[in-house]
Design a protein around this motif. Structure first.
Motif, PDB file in Angstrom:
ATOM      1  N   MET A  99      27.523 -27.849   7.183  1.00 32.96           N
ATOM      2  CA  MET A  99      28.677 -28.633   7.892  1.00 32.96           C
ATOM      3  C   MET A  99      28.986 -29.806   7.308  1.00 32.96           C
ATOM      4  SD  MET A  99      29.226 -28.261  11.830  1.00 32.96           S
ATOM      5  CE  MET A  99      28.343 -26.856  12.576  1.00 32.96           C
ATOM      6  N   THR A 100      30.291 -30.050   7.236  1.00 34.91           N
ATOM      7  CA  THR A 100      30.534 -31.640   6.970  1.00 34.91           C
ATOM      8  C   THR A 100      30.423 -32.598   7.984  1.00 34.91           C
ATOM      9  OG1 THR A 100      32.878 -31.327   7.539  1.00 34.91           O
ATOM     10  CG2 THR A 100      32.249 -30.550   5.367  1.00 34.91           C
ATOM     11  N   PRO A 101      30.160 -33.669   7.892  1.00 29.50           N
ATOM     12  CA  PRO A 101      30.009 -34.816   8.690  1.00 29.50           C
ATOM     13  C   PRO A 101      31.345 -34.816   9.772  1.00 29.50           C
ATOM     14  CG  PRO A 101      29.298 -35.821   6.704  1.00 29.50           C
ATOM     15  CD  PRO A 101      29.962 -34.303   6.440  1.00 29.50           C
ATOM     16  N   LYS A 102      32.144 -34.443   9.214  1.00 27.77           N
ATOM     17  CA  LYS A 102      33.762 -34.626  10.219  1.00 27.77           C
ATOM     18  C   LYS A 102      33.448 -33.226  11.121  1.00 27.77           C
ATOM     19  CE  LYS A 102      38.329 -35.047   9.616  1.00 27.77           C
ATOM     20  NZ  LYS A 102      39.530 -35.290   8.656  1.00 27.77           N
ATOM     21  N   GLN A 108      30.642 -31.688  12.231  1.00 18.24           N
ATOM     22  CA  GLN A 108      29.563 -32.040  13.073  1.00 18.24           C
ATOM     23  C   GLN A 108      30.028 -33.053  14.263  1.00 18.24           C
ATOM     24  OE1 GLN A 108      26.443 -33.843  10.636  1.00 18.24           O
ATOM     25  NE2 GLN A 108      25.840 -31.736   9.928  1.00 18.24           N
ATOM     26  N   LYS A 109      30.810 -34.317  13.803  1.00 23.38           N
ATOM     27  CA  LYS A 109      31.500 -34.978  14.678  1.00 23.38           C
ATOM     28  C   LYS A 109      32.410 -34.514  15.665  1.00 23.38           C
ATOM     29  CE  LYS A 109      33.781 -39.454  15.414  1.00 23.38           C
ATOM     30  NZ  LYS A 109      34.457 -40.479  14.514  1.00 23.38           N
ATOM     31  N   ALA A 110      33.161 -33.507  15.288  1.00 21.58           N
ATOM     32  CA  ALA A 110      33.830 -32.701  16.287  1.00 21.58           C
ATOM     33  C   ALA A 110      33.320 -31.778  17.165  1.00 21.58           C
ATOM     34  CB  ALA A 110      35.085 -31.958  15.442  1.00 21.58           C
ATOM     35  N   LEU A 111      32.257 -31.184  16.603  1.00 25.50           N
ATOM     36  CA  LEU A 111      31.448 -30.359  17.319  1.00 25.50           C
ATOM     37  C   LEU A 111      30.874 -30.973  18.615  1.00 25.50           C
ATOM     38  CD1 LEU A 111      30.469 -27.563  17.877  1.00 25.50           C
ATOM     39  CD2 LEU A 111      28.669 -27.849  16.239  1.00 25.50           C
ATOM     40  N   ALA A 112      30.362 -32.264  18.274  1.00 24.00           N
ATOM     41  CA  ALA A 112      29.580 -33.292  19.094  1.00 24.00           C
ATOM     42  C   ALA A 112      30.631 -33.677  20.155  1.00 24.00           C
ATOM     43  CB  ALA A 112      28.956 -34.269  18.390  1.00 24.00           C
ATOM     44  N   LEU A 113      31.815 -33.949  19.807  1.00 18.67           N
ATOM     45  CA  LEU A 113      32.739 -34.506  20.834  1.00 18.67           C
ATOM     46  C   LEU A 113      33.299 -33.190  21.915  1.00 18.67           C
ATOM     47  CD1 LEU A 113      35.075 -36.625  18.731  1.00 18.67           C
ATOM     48  CD2 LEU A 113      33.869 -37.312  20.371  1.00 18.67           C
TER      49      LEU A 113
END
Length: 99
Positions: free
Chosen positions: A1-4, A6-11
């Protein structure tokens, strides 16, 4: 998974947790609101009063309807802009306001 991603999933997870935490508070607020209670006698008398107001104002309401029909005919024929009669004195609206 890309960092972008991962960030979207965390949000998305954070938003879901925040919404779940706020939901019980909203339910408590709705549950504590008091609803005015009326009994059967009050409801019946309100219905009777409304019926009497309609009946008492019926002759004036019928005459007003006939006059408004004539006014709309004059407006159509002569191209005038005469306002229709609304809420006449002695009509059912005035009786409802008095009760």
């Amino acid at each position: 998974m890309t960092p972008k991603q991962q960030k979207a999933l965390a949000l998305a997870r954070a938003r879901r947790r925040r919404a779940a935490a706020q939901q019980p508070q909203e339910q408590e607020a709705v549950a504590t609101q008091e609803v005015p209670q009326t009994n059967l006698v009050e409801q019946t008398m309100n219905g009777v009063n409304e019926g009497l107001a309609e009946l008492a104002g019926l002759p004036v309401d019928l005459a007003t309807g006939a006059l408004n029909l004539g006014i709309s005919g004059v407006n159509a024929m002569a191209g005038t802009d005469i306002d229709a009669i609304s809420d006449p004195i002695g009509g059912s609206g005035s009786f409802k306001g008095a009760l």
